[in-house]
Design a protein around this motif. Structure first.
Motif, PDB file in Angstrom:
ATOM      1  N   ALA A 154       0.839  -1.207   0.000  1.00 34.33           N
ATOM      2  CA  ALA A 154       0.000   0.000   0.000  1.00 34.33           C
ATOM      3  C   ALA A 154       0.867   1.248   0.000  1.00 34.33           C
ATOM      4  O   ALA A 154       0.602   2.217  -0.719  1.00 34.33           O
ATOM      5  N   PHE A 155       1.941   1.218   0.794  1.00 34.99           N
ATOM      6  CA  PHE A 155       2.858   2.350   0.832  1.00 34.99           C
ATOM      7  C   PHE A 155       3.484   2.582  -0.544  1.00 34.99           C
ATOM      8  O   PHE A 155       3.509   3.711  -1.046  1.00 34.99           O
ATOM      9  N   SER A 156       3.985   1.527  -1.168  1.00 32.66           N
ATOM     10  CA  SER A 156       4.622   1.648  -2.492  1.00 32.66           C
ATOM     11  C   SER A 156       3.631   2.141  -3.544  1.00 32.66           C
ATOM     12  O   SER A 156       3.962   2.984  -4.375  1.00 32.66           O
ATOM     13  N   THR A 157       2.418   1.595  -3.497  1.00 29.30           N
ATOM     14  CA  THR A 157       1.376   2.010  -4.450  1.00 29.30           C
ATOM     15  C   THR A 157       1.035   3.481  -4.263  1.00 29.30           C
ATOM     16  O   THR A 157       0.933   4.244  -5.239  1.00 29.30           O
ATOM     17  N   ALA A 158       0.876   3.878  -3.007  1.00 31.69           N
ATOM     18  CA  ALA A 158       0.568   5.287  -2.711  1.00 31.69           C
ATOM     19  C   ALA A 158       1.698   6.189  -3.183  1.00 31.69           C
ATOM     20  O   ALA A 158       1.449   7.260  -3.754  1.00 31.69           O
ATOM     21  N   TYR A 159       2.938   5.767  -2.959  1.00 32.44           N
ATOM     22  CA  TYR A 159       4.081   6.592  -3.376  1.00 32.44           C
ATOM     23  C   TYR A 159       4.089   6.759  -4.895  1.00 32.44           C
ATOM     24  O   TYR A 159       4.316   7.858  -5.410  1.00 32.44           O
ATOM     25  N   ARG A 161       1.582   6.666  -6.963  1.00 30.37           N
ATOM     26  CA  ARG A 161       0.483   7.559  -7.352  1.00 30.37           C
ATOM     27  C   ARG A 161       0.786   9.006  -6.951  1.00 30.37           C
ATOM     28  O   ARG A 161       0.486   9.935  -7.702  1.00 30.37           O
ATOM     29  N   TRP A 162       1.347   9.165  -5.765  1.00 30.53           N
ATOM     30  CA  TRP A 162       1.661  10.502  -5.266  1.00 30.53           C
ATOM     31  C   TRP A 162       2.740  11.171  -6.117  1.00 30.53           C
ATOM     32  O   TRP A 162       2.705  12.376  -6.350  1.00 30.53           O
ATOM     33  N   LEU A 174      -3.972   8.910  -0.411  1.00 28.81           N
ATOM     34  CA  LEU A 174      -3.624   7.880  -1.379  1.00 28.81           C
ATOM     35  C   LEU A 174      -3.249   6.570  -0.685  1.00 28.81           C
ATOM     36  O   LEU A 174      -3.576   5.481  -1.178  1.00 28.81           O
ATOM     37  N   ALA A 175      -2.591   6.667   0.461  1.00 30.83           N
ATOM     38  CA  ALA A 175      -2.201   5.461   1.206  1.00 30.83           C
ATOM     39  C   ALA A 175      -3.424   4.744   1.755  1.00 30.83           C
ATOM     40  O   ALA A 175      -3.522   3.514   1.678  1.00 30.83           O
TER      41      ALA A 175
END
Length: 198
Positions: A154-159, A161-162, A174-175
């Motif tokens: 989730a952290f990697s995905t959010a990063y 996208r961010w 996003l996270a």
């Protein structure tokens, strides 16, 4: 120019990213970064141990932020709540005004195999630290591993996208969104037809 300079950290980061983008990570020296920033090599080493740290920063401190977030959750909270609190704590490190830096950083890392490997190692250390923290809270090994893996993803995905050019959404939002998507996806993996022994 050996004296302290205001905004030296930001100047060094921006100078390094400009040079890495222009010439590639391996073709840039610490002297060149300091010179581009209008600072000395000595000033560079006050902030960074080497030029890779411009991109990766203080990994131990970063893992510590996750641990701080996990420590704020009551003992009765479930593993995913604990993981979510860890991500929330780290979100403060990613204010929206840092987004252009993240976008440039992502491109530099993606263009270099050694940096990509270090990025994966950073994620593995983060996941391992979360597993350890969850086990210390009494979570069984499989639960701790799954929750930590989901949180890290989730952290990697959010990063990702961010860091997208033009993004204006806050990292924390996003996270939360990424973690909810992953939890829903994981829940969807199980169905009566797919259950073992059927």
């Amino acid at each position: 120019m050996g004296r302290w300079e205001p905004n030296a950290l930001e100047r060094l980061q921006l100078a390094a990213l400009e040079l890495f983008t222009e010439r590639g990570f391996d073709q840039v020296t610490v002297n060149e970064i300091a010179e581009r920033a209008g600072l000395t090599k000595r000033t560079f080493f006050r902030y960074f141990g080497d030029k890779r740290e411009v991109l990766f920063g203080d990994q131990e401190g970063f893992v510590g932020l996750f641990a701080e977030g996990m420590a704020t959750v009551p003992p009765e909270a479930g593993a995913l709540e604990v993981a979510a609190a860890a991500i929330e704590r780290v979100a403060a490190v990613f204010p929206i005004e840092r987004q252009p830096f993240a976008d440039a950083r992502r491109a530099v890392v993606a263009a270099n195999a050694e940096l990509l490997e270090r990025e994966l190692l950073k994620r593995a250390k983060l996941t391992s630290a979360m597993v350890d923290a969850l086990r210390e809270r009494g979570e069984p090994e499989p639960v701790a591993k799954v929750a930590a893996d989901l949180a890290a993803l989730a952290f990697s995905t959010a990063y990702e996208r961010w860091a997208e050019p033009g993004n204006r959404e806050e990292f924390a939002d996003l996270a939360r969104e990424a973690l909810a998507e992953l939890v829903a996806a994981a829940a969807g993996l199980s169905s009566p037809a797919a259950a073992p022994g059927r």
